[in-house]
Design an enzyme around this catalytic site. Structure first.
Site, PDB file in Angstrom:
ATOM      1  N   HIS A   1       0.834  -1.215   0.000  1.00 56.54           N
ATOM      2  CA  HIS A   1       0.000   0.000   0.000  1.00 56.54           C
ATOM      3  C   HIS A   1       0.866   1.262   0.000  1.00 56.54           C
ATOM      4  O   HIS A   1       2.018   1.212  -0.409  1.00 56.54           O
ATOM      5  CB  HIS A   1      -1.007  -0.053   1.153  1.00 56.54           C
TER       6      HIS A   1
ATOM      7  N   GLU B   1      -2.373   0.389   7.746  1.00 53.66           N
ATOM      8  CA  GLU B   1      -1.477  -0.697   7.327  1.00 53.66           C
ATOM      9  C   GLU B   1      -0.246  -0.152   6.604  1.00 53.66           C
ATOM     10  O   GLU B   1       0.870  -0.613   6.816  1.00 53.66           O
ATOM     11  CB  GLU B   1      -2.243  -1.665   6.403  1.00 53.66           C
TER      12      GLU B   1
ATOM     13  N   HIS C   1       2.772  -7.067   4.358  1.00 54.56           N
ATOM     14  CA  HIS C   1       1.412  -6.588   4.636  1.00 54.56           C
ATOM     15  C   HIS C   1       1.030  -6.871   6.081  1.00 54.56           C
ATOM     16  O   HIS C   1       1.678  -7.661   6.769  1.00 54.56           O
ATOM     17  CB  HIS C   1       0.404  -7.284   3.707  1.00 54.56           C
TER      18      HIS C   1
ATOM     19  N   GLU D   1       1.747 -11.771   5.557  1.00 57.50           N
ATOM     20  CA  GLU D   1       0.667 -11.087   6.283  1.00 57.50           C
ATOM     21  C   GLU D   1       0.996 -11.163   7.772  1.00 57.50           C
ATOM     22  O   GLU D   1       0.906 -12.223   8.391  1.00 57.50           O
ATOM     23  CB  GLU D   1      -0.680 -11.756   5.998  1.00 57.50           C
TER      24      GLU D   1
END
Ligand SMILES: [Zn+2]
Length: 248
Positions: A10, A24, A78, A143
């Site tokens: 992101h 995030e 992430h 993640e």
């Protein structure tokens, strides 16, 4: 294998998952920067970031960046969301055995770390994510905990945790990519600093200083420069000096 691209998920206009004012995109950038700092300090490797600040970067831009570099490994970082806890990793649905082996190494190393911190290993998974599908080199997506789980978020916010996680991810990458540690020069092999120029020879001559006191009448006898002075002698010299000054 020593050209590594690390991809902080992101950024810019895309915050990623958001929970209670935490983004995030900020966590992923900090983790990635910590991993890069560690790898550059310890290993002989070329490490690249897909973004170094809070910038927007499209998913295809990220894979094109890595493909143009002809990188050996792509690791996307992430934070999870949507109800759950712990850590999981992804490779592309149709990834080959080389990518699977790399996922195993990074995943095992990271999951040990997460278990030591009291978090569950959700497993090694496959998915049709853009950055995994469009990168031409082995690519793994991590993640790290769930931003919308209070326990996971508290861990992400614990002082020093993000830095430690970055180091662990860096070490996992180093193991998976078989990076070579930088050679450390032994202390006695390090170049020695130029010797400082020799101190200038003293211009004062102790014997002549004593001779001058005698000539001035401040002392009566000749003394050796190393003779000790007692208080009687010292007081006599000072008094003779005072007498001389008051007679002027
Ligand atoms: Zn994400």
């Amino acid at each position: 294998m020593n050209k590594i691209v690390i991809d902080p998920g992101h950024g810019g206009s895309d915050p990623g998952a958001v929970y209670k004012g935490y983004y995030e995109k900020n966590f992923t950038l900090e983790i990635a920067q910590s991993a890069v700092d560690f790898l550059e300090k310890i290993y002989d490797a070329e490490i690249y970031l897909t973004r170094k600040a809070d910038e927007s970067s499209g998913l295809s831009e990220r894979s094109v960046f890595a493909n143009n570099l002809k990188a050996d490994l792509f690791v996307s970082i992430h934070i999870n969301a949507g109800g759950g806890t712990g850590f999981e990793s992804y490779i592309y649905t149709n990834a080959g055995s080389k990518t699977k082996a790399i996922q195993n190494k990074i995943h095992d190393f990271l999951s040990q770390f997460y278990k030591s911190q009291g978090f569950s290993d959700r497993g090694e998974k496959k998915a049709n994510f853009s950055v995994l599908r469009n990168t031409k080199m082995p690519a793994v997506l991590l993640e790290n905990l769930f931003i919308d789980n209070p326990k996971d978020l508290a861990q992400l916010l614990r002082p020093g945790f993000i830095q430690s996680l970055g180091v662990i991810i860096g070490e996992g990458i180093a193991k998976a990519a078989d990076l070579t540690p930088k050679s450390i020069t032994a202390p006695d092999q390090q170049p020695k600093p130029d010797p400082s120029p020799p101190a200038p020879a003293p211009t004062w001559k102790p014997e002549e200083e004593i001779e001058r006191l005698k000539n001035e009448g401040l002392i009566a006898n000749k003394h050796s420069p190393n003779d000790l002075v007692n208080w009687g002698e010292f007081a006599a010299v000072i008094n003779r000096l005072l007498g001389k000054i008051s007679n002027r």
